[in-house]
Design a protein around this motif. Structure first.
Motif, PDB file in Angstrom:
ATOM      1  N   GLY A  26       0.093 -10.844 -12.169  1.00 41.46           N
ATOM      2  CA  GLY A  26       1.077 -10.471 -11.147  1.00 41.46           C
ATOM      3  C   GLY A  26       2.468 -10.312 -11.724  1.00 41.46           C
ATOM      4  O   GLY A  26       3.175  -9.349 -11.405  1.00 41.46           O
ATOM      5  N   VAL A  27       2.875 -11.237 -12.582  1.00 42.99           N
ATOM      6  CA  VAL A  27       4.203 -11.140 -13.194  1.00 42.99           C
ATOM      7  C   VAL A  27       4.284  -9.909 -14.092  1.00 42.99           C
ATOM      8  O   VAL A  27       5.269  -9.167 -14.066  1.00 42.99           O
ATOM      9  CB  VAL A  27       4.517 -12.434 -13.988  1.00 42.99           C
ATOM     10  CG1 VAL A  27       5.734 -12.254 -14.872  1.00 42.99           C
ATOM     11  CG2 VAL A  27       4.720 -13.591 -13.029  1.00 42.99           C
ATOM     12  N   THR A  28       3.248  -9.655 -14.874  1.00 42.93           N
ATOM     13  CA  THR A  28       3.242  -8.487 -15.756  1.00 42.93           C
ATOM     14  C   THR A  28       3.277  -7.191 -14.944  1.00 42.93           C
ATOM     15  O   THR A  28       4.018  -6.262 -15.286  1.00 42.93           O
ATOM     16  CB  THR A  28       2.012  -8.508 -16.676  1.00 42.93           C
ATOM     17  OG1 THR A  28       2.014  -9.736 -17.395  1.00 42.93           O
ATOM     18  CG2 THR A  28       2.022  -7.353 -17.639  1.00 42.93           C
ATOM     19  N   ALA A  29       2.489  -7.120 -13.882  1.00 41.07           N
ATOM     20  CA  ALA A  29       2.488  -5.920 -13.040  1.00 41.07           C
ATOM     21  C   ALA A  29       3.856  -5.716 -12.389  1.00 41.07           C
ATOM     22  O   ALA A  29       4.360  -4.586 -12.320  1.00 41.07           O
ATOM     23  CB  ALA A  29       1.398  -6.027 -11.981  1.00 41.07           C
ATOM     24  N   CYS A  33       6.254  -2.510 -13.065  1.00 39.39           N
ATOM     25  CA  CYS A  33       6.704  -1.668 -11.939  1.00 39.39           C
ATOM     26  C   CYS A  33       8.228  -1.568 -11.904  1.00 39.39           C
ATOM     27  O   CYS A  33       8.780  -0.481 -11.681  1.00 39.39           O
ATOM     28  CB  CYS A  33       6.184  -2.232 -10.623  1.00 39.39           C
ATOM     29  SG  CYS A  33       4.439  -1.963 -10.374  1.00 39.39           S
ATOM     30  N   LEU A  34       8.905  -2.694 -12.127  1.00 40.30           N
ATOM     31  CA  LEU A  34      10.352  -2.670 -12.132  1.00 40.30           C
ATOM     32  C   LEU A  34      10.888  -1.778 -13.258  1.00 40.30           C
ATOM     33  O   LEU A  34      11.776  -0.947 -13.049  1.00 40.30           O
ATOM     34  CB  LEU A  34      10.907  -4.086 -12.281  1.00 40.30           C
ATOM     35  CG  LEU A  34      12.420  -4.221 -12.341  1.00 40.30           C
ATOM     36  CD1 LEU A  34      13.034  -3.820 -11.006  1.00 40.30           C
ATOM     37  CD2 LEU A  34      12.812  -5.623 -12.710  1.00 40.30           C
ATOM     38  N   LEU A  35      10.338  -1.923 -14.450  1.00 42.86           N
ATOM     39  CA  LEU A  35      10.768  -1.081 -15.567  1.00 42.86           C
ATOM     40  C   LEU A  35      10.410   0.392 -15.329  1.00 42.86           C
ATOM     41  O   LEU A  35      11.175   1.284 -15.689  1.00 42.86           O
ATOM     42  CB  LEU A  35      10.151  -1.568 -16.873  1.00 42.86           C
ATOM     43  CG  LEU A  35      10.711  -2.876 -17.420  1.00 42.86           C
ATOM     44  CD1 LEU A  35       9.900  -3.332 -18.623  1.00 42.86           C
ATOM     45  CD2 LEU A  35      12.169  -2.714 -17.781  1.00 42.86           C
ATOM     46  N   TYR A  50       0.581   3.574 -18.536  1.00 47.31           N
ATOM     47  CA  TYR A  50      -0.337   3.363 -19.660  1.00 47.31           C
ATOM     48  C   TYR A  50      -0.323   1.913 -20.126  1.00 47.31           C
ATOM     49  O   TYR A  50      -1.373   1.339 -20.434  1.00 47.31           O
ATOM     50  CB  TYR A  50       0.029   4.286 -20.826  1.00 47.31           C
ATOM     51  CG  TYR A  50      -0.242   5.739 -20.553  1.00 47.31           C
ATOM     52  CD1 TYR A  50      -1.431   6.164 -19.969  1.00 47.31           C
ATOM     53  CD2 TYR A  50       0.696   6.703 -20.879  1.00 47.31           C
ATOM     54  CE1 TYR A  50      -1.672   7.491 -19.711  1.00 47.31           C
ATOM     55  CE2 TYR A  50       0.463   8.042 -20.629  1.00 47.31           C
ATOM     56  CZ  TYR A  50      -0.732   8.430 -20.050  1.00 47.31           C
ATOM     57  OH  TYR A  50      -0.962   9.751 -19.790  1.00 47.31           O
ATOM     58  N   ALA A  51       0.839   1.310 -20.193  1.00 49.20           N
ATOM     59  CA  ALA A  51       0.936  -0.093 -20.613  1.00 49.20           C
ATOM     60  C   ALA A  51       0.230  -1.002 -19.610  1.00 49.20           C
ATOM     61  O   ALA A  51      -0.474  -1.934 -19.996  1.00 49.20           O
ATOM     62  CB  ALA A  51       2.398  -0.492 -20.767  1.00 49.20           C
ATOM     63  N   LEU A  57      -7.035  -3.680 -18.871  1.00 48.21           N
ATOM     64  CA  LEU A  57      -8.299  -3.626 -19.625  1.00 48.21           C
ATOM     65  C   LEU A  57      -8.431  -4.801 -20.583  1.00 48.21           C
ATOM     66  O   LEU A  57      -9.512  -5.383 -20.724  1.00 48.21           O
ATOM     67  CB  LEU A  57      -8.395  -2.303 -20.388  1.00 48.21           C
ATOM     68  CG  LEU A  57      -8.628  -1.065 -19.543  1.00 48.21           C
ATOM     69  CD1 LEU A  57      -8.571   0.180 -20.417  1.00 48.21           C
ATOM     70  CD2 LEU A  57      -9.952  -1.153 -18.809  1.00 48.21           C
ATOM     71  N   GLY A  58      -7.339  -5.170 -21.237  1.00 37.92           N
ATOM     72  CA  GLY A  58      -7.368  -6.326 -22.130  1.00 37.92           C
ATOM     73  C   GLY A  58      -7.640  -7.621 -21.384  1.00 37.92           C
ATOM     74  O   GLY A  58      -8.395  -8.475 -21.852  1.00 37.92           O
TER      75      GLY A  58
END
Length: 165
Positions: A26-29, A33-35, A50-51, A57-58
């Motif tokens: 959740g934090v990564t998503a 999204c913010l970036l 893509y990131a 997937l990882g």
């Protein structure tokens, strides 16, 4: 644990670790999204998609690999005075039983930093099984339970943190 069972391996953490994994995702998503929104004005936001897809997937691959790791290994007496059976429980909850004579190699890797050990278990005709970190087991118990197995131990490849003596 039933009567007559001998614990060969027991991991420290037997849970699926879903809450930290979902928080991390959740934090990564959210950050991606913010970036992506910040970069949208220059129309260079496709890297964020893509990131995010590569990260997802990882994370799925790590989750699938982690579900197959061993958290418990017991030796249980066979039925009707038959040969002893090796009962293996994985993180996902799957329990399998194998003949103790099918164990080809047991490798215990001692971690000299955290006083834990990792298990590598090889069964004849099966892929290598990995165990989650747990307390170091007694190798003599493995040798008695699996007489045909090659039972080894070694220290980890990394050293102690800090300044060497």
């Amino acid at each position: 644990m039933a009567a007559g069972e001998v614990v060969l391996w027991e991991a420290d953490d037997k849970s699926m670790r879903m809450v930290p994994r979902l928080q991390r995702m959740g934090v990564t998503a959210g950050l991606l999204c913010l970036l992506g929104l910040l970069m949208w004005s220059a129309s260079h936001a496709t890297w964020a998609l893509y990131a995010g897809a590569l990260y997802l997937l990882g994370e799925i691959a790590h989750w699938a690999w982690d579900r197959r790791r061993l958290v418990e290994a017991h030796i249980v007496p066979g039925e009707a005075d038959g040969p002893a059976r090796l009962r293996l429980r994985r993180v996902g909850g799957r329990i399998t039983e194998h003949d103790a004579h099918r164990v080809a190699r047991v490798l215990v890797i001692y971690d000299n930093v955290h006083n834990l050990a990792r298990l590598r278990l090889s069964l004849r005709g099966r892929p290598l099984l990995f165990g989650r970190p747990g307390l170091p087991p007694a190798l003599t118990t493995w040798q008695q339970a699996c007489p045909r197995a090659q039972v080894d131990d070694r220290s980890a490849h990394w050293g102690m943190p800090g300044v060497p003596d």
